[in-house]
Design an enzyme around this catalytic site. Structure first.
Site, PDB file in Angstrom:
ATOM      1  N   GLY A 133      -1.244   5.399  -5.539  1.00  0.00           N
ATOM      2  CA  GLY A 133      -1.763   6.735  -6.011  1.00  0.00           C
ATOM      3  C   GLY A 133      -2.239   7.456  -5.004  1.00  0.00           C
ATOM      4  CB  SER A 134      -4.392  10.520  -4.846  1.00  0.00           C
ATOM      5  OG  SER A 134      -5.170   9.698  -5.232  1.00  0.00           O
ATOM      6  CB  THR A 135      -4.505   9.995   0.449  1.00  0.00           C
ATOM      7  OG1 THR A 135      -3.140   9.837   0.784  1.00  0.00           O
ATOM      8  CG2 THR A 135      -5.171   9.665   1.650  1.00  0.00           C
ATOM      9  CD  GLU A 165       3.159   1.193  -0.836  1.00  0.00           C
ATOM     10  OE1 GLU A 165       3.960   2.501  -0.609  1.00  0.00           O
ATOM     11  OE2 GLU A 165       3.295   0.397   0.036  1.00  0.00           O
ATOM     12  CD  GLU A 224       1.218  13.485  -2.253  1.00  0.00           C
ATOM     13  OE1 GLU A 224       0.051  13.151  -2.707  1.00  0.00           O
ATOM     14  OE2 GLU A 224       2.052  12.621  -2.282  1.00  0.00           O
ATOM     15  CE  LYS A 256      -6.700   2.221 -13.921  1.00  0.00           C
ATOM     16  NZ  LYS A 256      -5.924   3.442 -14.364  1.00  0.00           N
ATOM     17  CB  ALA A 306      -7.768   7.457  -6.231  1.00  0.00           C
ATOM     18  N   GLY A 307      -7.173   6.063  -3.096  1.00  0.00           N
ATOM     19  CA  GLY A 307      -6.908   4.873  -1.950  1.00  0.00           C
ATOM     20  C   GLY A 307      -8.011   4.782  -1.336  1.00  0.00           C
TER      21      GLY A 307
HETATM   22  P1  NAD Z   1      -4.447   9.024  -8.559  1.00  0.00           P
HETATM   23  O1  NAD Z   1      -5.027   8.521  -7.279  1.00  0.00           O
HETATM   24  O2  NAD Z   1      -5.196   9.981  -9.471  1.00  0.00           O
HETATM   25  O3  NAD Z   1      -4.396   7.837  -9.671  1.00  0.00           O
HETATM   26  C1  NAD Z   1      -3.519   6.553  -9.469  1.00  0.00           C
HETATM   27  C2  NAD Z   1      -4.220   5.468 -10.582  1.00  0.00           C
HETATM   28  O4  NAD Z   1      -5.556   5.147  -9.941  1.00  0.00           O
HETATM   29  C3  NAD Z   1      -4.567   5.731 -11.861  1.00  0.00           C
HETATM   30  O5  NAD Z   1      -4.217   4.584 -12.441  1.00  0.00           O
HETATM   31  C4  NAD Z   1      -6.007   6.178 -11.996  1.00  0.00           C
HETATM   32  O6  NAD Z   1      -6.480   6.053 -13.098  1.00  0.00           O
HETATM   33  C5  NAD Z   1      -6.625   5.267 -10.900  1.00  0.00           C
HETATM   34  N1  NAD Z   1      -7.793   5.732 -10.242  1.00  0.00           N
HETATM   35  C6  NAD Z   1      -8.162   6.784  -9.863  1.00  0.00           C
HETATM   36  N2  NAD Z   1      -9.213   6.632  -9.131  1.00  0.00           N
HETATM   37  C7  NAD Z   1      -9.562   5.362  -9.138  1.00  0.00           C
HETATM   38  C8  NAD Z   1     -10.626   4.780  -8.798  1.00  0.00           C
HETATM   39  N3  NAD Z   1     -11.804   5.393  -8.057  1.00  0.00           N
HETATM   40  N4  NAD Z   1     -10.864   3.359  -8.809  1.00  0.00           N
HETATM   41  C9  NAD Z   1      -9.825   2.558  -9.525  1.00  0.00           C
HETATM   42  N5  NAD Z   1      -8.735   3.412  -9.936  1.00  0.00           N
HETATM   43  C10 NAD Z   1      -8.720   4.731  -9.774  1.00  0.00           C
HETATM   44  O7  NAD Z   1      -3.063   9.401  -8.672  1.00  0.00           O
HETATM   45  P2  NAD Z   1      -1.924  10.063  -9.604  1.00  0.00           P
HETATM   46  O8  NAD Z   1      -2.225  11.555  -9.749  1.00  0.00           O
HETATM   47  O9  NAD Z   1      -1.922   9.256 -10.659  1.00  0.00           O
HETATM   48  O10 NAD Z   1      -0.404   9.778  -8.845  1.00  0.00           O
HETATM   49  C11 NAD Z   1      -0.071  10.548  -7.969  1.00  0.00           C
HETATM   50  C12 NAD Z   1      -0.251  10.164  -6.349  1.00  0.00           C
HETATM   51  O11 NAD Z   1       0.241   8.960  -6.199  1.00  0.00           O
HETATM   52  C13 NAD Z   1       0.343  11.155  -5.303  1.00  0.00           C
HETATM   53  O12 NAD Z   1      -0.853  11.253  -4.404  1.00  0.00           O
HETATM   54  C14 NAD Z   1       1.428  10.181  -4.608  1.00  0.00           C
HETATM   55  O13 NAD Z   1       1.845  10.496  -3.659  1.00  0.00           O
HETATM   56  C15 NAD Z   1       0.988   8.967  -5.101  1.00  0.00           C
HETATM   57  N6  NAD Z   1       2.181   7.882  -5.225  1.00  0.00           N
HETATM   58  C16 NAD Z   1       2.267   7.057  -3.940  1.00  0.00           C
HETATM   59  C17 NAD Z   1       3.484   6.409  -3.903  1.00  0.00           C
HETATM   60  C18 NAD Z   1       3.757   5.404  -2.612  1.00  0.00           C
HETATM   61  O14 NAD Z   1       4.808   4.384  -2.967  1.00  0.00           O
HETATM   62  N7  NAD Z   1       3.257   5.385  -1.583  1.00  0.00           N
HETATM   63  C19 NAD Z   1       4.269   6.153  -5.030  1.00  0.00           C
HETATM   64  C20 NAD Z   1       4.093   7.032  -6.022  1.00  0.00           C
HETATM   65  C21 NAD Z   1       2.827   7.888  -6.038  1.00  0.00           C
END
Ligand code: NAD
Length: 486
Positions: free
Chosen positions: A237-239, A259, A392, A185, A241-242
């Site tokens: 993605g974000s911490t 990540e 961040e 996704k 959501a992670g």
């Molecule tokens: P985000 O967490 O908002 O979204 C990331 C993905 O997760 C999207 O596809 C979103 O639709 C999905 N998502 C969000 N909530 C979810 C949930 N509850 N269940 C399942 N899927 C969900 O992040 P973003 O704004 O898209 O990206 C920016 C973030 O990503 C920043 O915090 C950045 O530091 C991080 N990032 C980390 C790395 C790494 O390698 N550590 C690399 C790139 C980006």
């Protein structure tokens, strides 16, 4: 100027079980151009029924299909062919990225070739002798035990918009090499990279059901993560959501790699050559307008050289060419979306309110009256207790912080709940290495900034769980089984 009118081709189908299939529902997602602020593309969002279908296909491909049972040479061949297909699409990957989220085409063209490199790295690993799926060990009782590494199963990938193609490639290439199957996704802002990869994998001869693509937002992402037939989730993605995804996976002990975000520090030791450091330091302090997880957003300088450093740094980032990201000379484009623009503005106001000194930027660049632009922004007099030193921002905002001695520099660098990346600049690389060993972070560069997909990348603390890239990246798609001969 390149093709500034690069038109995004809106997908109309999903990729499930080796076929391009029509959506089951009629929900749509709109991608807004961060340059024009106008809708750039509308495409269908997957419904739960589409996810169910995709997971069923991936499950069957894993449980009874050929992929996990193929020889490593057969899998390597498909990975290599995928790399060739990706190479043939570098310009499209770069242009799509620019049009979807405003990354400068200059950066897109530098990053786009990495996907093929990642696929080739894992193909080489399968063809070479550095990695073994079965290791023999002799027990203390003299008996023989084999450690068999087997694919973890059906994997879900959830990826962000800020480097969509390369982050997806890390996961898919490593997991395919291990013998896993996938449901991906992509982020709602950047779906096209998933489509390009699906096309390449199909042309490379990947068996049906091994890779499936269901685009959508967070809600459908969570539905996928909760699916009982998903054995592992690979998330970037974000911490925030992670943490949520990690908790969902823990309920049924699904494997998960995360990540996440960062607040990385660059430490300028007192013997550092600031002039020599500037090209890499300035560029990596706010790459992609600061929308990169490993951006060096805190710069730690010795008190005695703070004035000299600040002057040089401000001069250097002031020279960034800001503008339309389609212009190949532009290094600094807009933020990806309105919400991001608003969030970064809020952080800048918080920085000022908490007592940091704004020495550059702080808002929209004068010559850009449209688009989600924020000029390179630099604060001094920042201390670790301030919000801008802790959270961040994911925008072009750098905090310059001062320290009295090396111990204090290490203390400030570690005063963060994150631990993703970092840099040490020094004339003495042995000294820099010793300081690097004291920093609680997953990736550090001495006198530069190296992010190499053939090396493991990942976070300490709240920056993540597990590693991507390198042999470690493939290990996270394998389970170790111990088979002993009595
Ligand atoms: P985000 O967490 O908002 O979204 C990331 C993905 O997760 C999207 O596809 C979103 O639709 C999905 N998502 C969000 N909530 C979810 C949930 N509850 N269940 C399942 N899927 C969900 O992040 P973003 O704004 O898209 O990206 C920016 C973030 O990503 C920043 O915090 C950045 O530091 C991080 N990032 C980390 C790395 C790494 O390698 N550590 C690399 C790139 C980006």
């Amino acid at each position: 100027m390149t093709d500034a009118t690069h038109v995004l081709k809106a997908p109309e189908t999903f990729f499930i079980d080796g076929a391009w299939v029509a959506p089951s529902g009629n929900k749509k997602i709109t991608v807004v151009s961060p340059v024009t602020e106008m809708p750039a593309m509308e495409y269908p969002e997957a419904a739960p029924a589409d996810v169910d279908r995709a997971v069923k296909a991936a499950r069957a491909a894993f449980d009874t299909g050929p992929w996990p049972r193929m020889t490593r040479a057969e899998r390597a061949l498909v990975l290599r062919r995928t790399a060739d297909e990706l190479d043939a699409r570098i310009e499209r990957i770069a242009q799509d990225w620019t049009a979807q989220m405003g990354a400068p085409i200059m950066i897109g063209r530098m990053l786009a070739p990495q996907s093929a490199q990642i696929f080739r790295f894992y193909a080489d690993l399968l063809d070479g002798e550095d990695f073994s799926f079965v290791d023999e060990r002799i027990r203390p009782d003299g008996g023989r035990t084999l450690i068999s590494r087997e694919p973890v199963g059906v994997c879900a990938t959830i990826t962000p918009w800020n480097a969509a193609m390369v982050l997806l490639s890390y996961k898919i290439a490593a997991g395919l090499a291990a013998g896993c199957t996938f449901v991906s996704k992509p982020s709602p802002e950047t779906p096209l990279e998933g489509y390009v990869l699906a096309e390449c994998l199909e042309l490379a001869g990947l068996p049906a059901g091994v890779f499936n693509l269901v685009p959508g937002g967070a809600e459908i992402g969570e539905y996928l993560v909760r699916h009982p037939d998903i054995d592992k989730v690979a998330f970037t993605g974000s911490t925030a959501a992670g943490k949520k995804i990690g908790a969902i996976c823990a309920e049924r002990m699904a494997r998960v790699t995360l990540e996440l975000g960062g607040k990385s520090a660059a430490i300028m030791l007192d013997d550092a050559d600031f002039v020599a450091a500037m090209p890499t330091l300035a560029a990596f302090s706010m790459p992609n307008s600061g929308q990169v997880c490993f951006a060096l957003t805190r710069i730690l300088v010795p008190e005695a050289r703070a004035e000299e450093f600040t002057k040089l740094f401000v001069e250097t980032v002031s020279r960034f060419k800001i503008g339309n990201p389609n212009d190949p000379e532009v290094f600094f484009g807009p933020l990806s979306k309105l919400a991001q623009h608003e969030k970064v503005q809020r952080y800048i106001e918080t920085g000022k309110a908490e007592g940091a000194t704004l020495v550059l930027g702080g808002g929209r660049p004068d010559h850009m009256d449209k688009g989600y632009f924020i000029a390179p922004t630099v604060f001094t007099d920042v201390t670790s207790d301030m919000t801008i030193a802790q959270e961040e921002i994911f925008g072009p905002v750098v905090s310059i912080m001062t320290y009295r001695d090396e111990d204090e520099a290490v203390e400030i660098a570690n005063a963060s709940s994150y631990g993703l990346s970092g840099a040490i600049y020094s004339a003495d690389t042995d000294r820099a290495f010793k300081v690097a060993q004291r920093i609680r972070t997953g990736n550090l560069t001495i006198n530069g900034n190296i992010v190499d997909p053939t090396m493991p990348i990942g976070g300490f603390k709240q920056s993540g769980w597990g590693r991507e890239g390198g042999i470690e990246g493939m290990n996270s798609y394998l389970e170790a089984k111990t088979i002993s001969f009595a």
